[in-house]
Design an enzyme around this catalytic site. Structure first.
Site, PDB file in Angstrom:
ATOM      1  N   TRP A  72       2.132  -7.925 -31.201  1.00  0.00           N
ATOM      2  CA  TRP A  72       1.698  -7.794 -29.813  1.00  0.00           C
ATOM      3  C   TRP A  72       0.772  -8.930 -29.437  1.00  0.00           C
ATOM      4  CZ3 TRP A  72      -2.280  -3.237 -28.916  1.00  0.00           C
ATOM      5  CH2 TRP A  72      -3.186  -3.158 -29.954  1.00  0.00           C
ATOM      6  N   HIS A  96      -4.467 -10.512   0.062  1.00  0.00           N
ATOM      7  CA  HIS A  96      -4.502 -11.891  -0.454  1.00  0.00           C
ATOM      8  C   HIS A  96      -5.041 -12.879   0.578  1.00  0.00           C
ATOM      9  CE1 HIS A  96      -3.364 -15.498  -2.531  1.00  0.00           C
ATOM     10  NE2 HIS A  96      -2.252 -15.726  -1.852  1.00  0.00           N
ATOM     11  N   HIS A 121       6.083 -13.722  -8.148  1.00  0.00           N
ATOM     12  CA  HIS A 121       4.995 -12.782  -7.913  1.00  0.00           C
ATOM     13  C   HIS A 121       5.020 -12.194  -6.514  1.00  0.00           C
ATOM     14  CE1 HIS A 121       3.159 -16.645  -6.561  1.00  0.00           C
ATOM     15  NE2 HIS A 121       2.578 -15.885  -5.646  1.00  0.00           N
ATOM     16  N   HIS A 171       1.346 -16.997   5.185  1.00  0.00           N
ATOM     17  CA  HIS A 171       0.281 -16.159   4.644  1.00  0.00           C
ATOM     18  C   HIS A 171      -0.549 -15.554   5.781  1.00  0.00           C
ATOM     19  CE1 HIS A 171       1.175 -18.381   0.916  1.00  0.00           C
ATOM     20  NE2 HIS A 171       0.555 -17.399   0.282  1.00  0.00           N
ATOM     21  N   ASP A 209       2.857 -10.993  -3.157  1.00  0.00           N
ATOM     22  CA  ASP A 209       1.632 -11.188  -2.364  1.00  0.00           C
ATOM     23  C   ASP A 209       1.342  -9.908  -1.593  1.00  0.00           C
ATOM     24  OD1 ASP A 209       1.478 -13.821  -3.163  1.00  0.00           O
ATOM     25  OD2 ASP A 209       2.157 -14.667  -1.259  1.00  0.00           O
TER      26      ASP A 209
END
Length: 261
Positions: A61, A79, A73, A203, A75
């Site tokens: 691990w 953010h 990813h 954004h 958002d």
């Protein structure tokens, strides 16, 4: 037969194809680079804890070291400053993480001009041909940029990467029914978006409107223009502004059960 049993059966016999839209996550994964004096995220790194040795004889691990916005990813609204009181990634309703998707393909335009920007007229023309954008769904913006994902310099391209105009970003946030925007580039905004008014309009407008972002997608060329369903569950990081995510698309196969597409 129940709906869920039918779905599992369709996946099993290939009637519904599951397509991975996620870029592999490794130390080679490209990451955004902001100029000074702004702080930057770290890249991805594994730190071994044990590997079948005296630290742990029967198990392997690692600790992982990564930023919330590294690789493919999600958002969350919080953010961005326009949604500083909005949802963090753990607060996103799970029903928003499974949604219909459409693909707007402008890879040819981006190949000719790396600074290509999607405009409202482009979206209107697409809707005239394919129908309205999906209520609460994903607009997936294909530019062919995933072909560069193996090379950090080519991927960032000196700040020249395709995106969406400020006017179109505002229209998508305020006038369209979509729940979020997915792109192949390092972020939802164009490479030159720092110079737009406002800066980083995807954004600013989309997250400010409580909508979501998905970045560094791949395999959008394998999706139809309409008719797919995207499953995009981020880690429920309490207080998190985003998270790495495994993005899957469900697509009805054009071939019969058990046949290759």
């Amino acid at each position: 037969m129940s709906v869920l049993k039918s779905l599992v059966g369709a996946i099993g016999d290939g009637t519904v194809e599951v397509i991975d839209l996620t870029a592999p996550l490794s130390p080679a994964t490209p990451v955004l680079r902001l100029p000074e004096p702004f702080a930057n995220t770290i890249g991805f790194r594994l730190e071994e804890i044990s590997r079948y040795d005296d630290r742990g004889p029967a198990w392997y691990w690692n600790d992982i070291h990564t930023g919330e916005h590294t690789g493919t990813h999600f958002d969350a609204p919080v953010h961005w400053a326009t949604a500083k009181d909005g949802q963090d990634v753990s607060q996103v309703p799970v029903t928003r993480l499974i949604a219909p998707a459409v693909v707007l393909d402008f890879a040819a335009e981006a190949a000719r001009d790396p600074d290509f920007l999607l405009q409202i007229d482009h979206v209107a023309a697409w809707e005239k041909e394919h129908g309205p954008l999906p209520e609460g769904g994903w607009l997936l913006y294909r530019t062919g940029w995933d072909a560069r994902a193996g090379d950090q310099e080519a991927f960032l391209n000196g700040g020249h990467a395709p995106g969406i105009s400020a006017e179109c970003a505002r229209w998508l946030a305020e006038r369209s029914p979509i729940g979020g925007l997915g792109v192949e580039t390092v972020g939802t905004d164009a490479g030159a978006a720092h110079s737009f008014d406002p800066p980083f309009p995807c954004h600013s407008f989309l997250l400010g409107a409580g909508k979501y972002g998905l970045t560094q997608l791949r395999n959008l060329d394998r999706l139809p223009a309409t008719g797919s369903v995207v499953v995009a569950p981020p880690l429920p990081i309490v207080g998190g502004s985003g998270s790495p995510v495994r993005v899957l698309a469900l697509v009805e196969s054009e071939s019969g059960p058990g046949e290759s597409r």
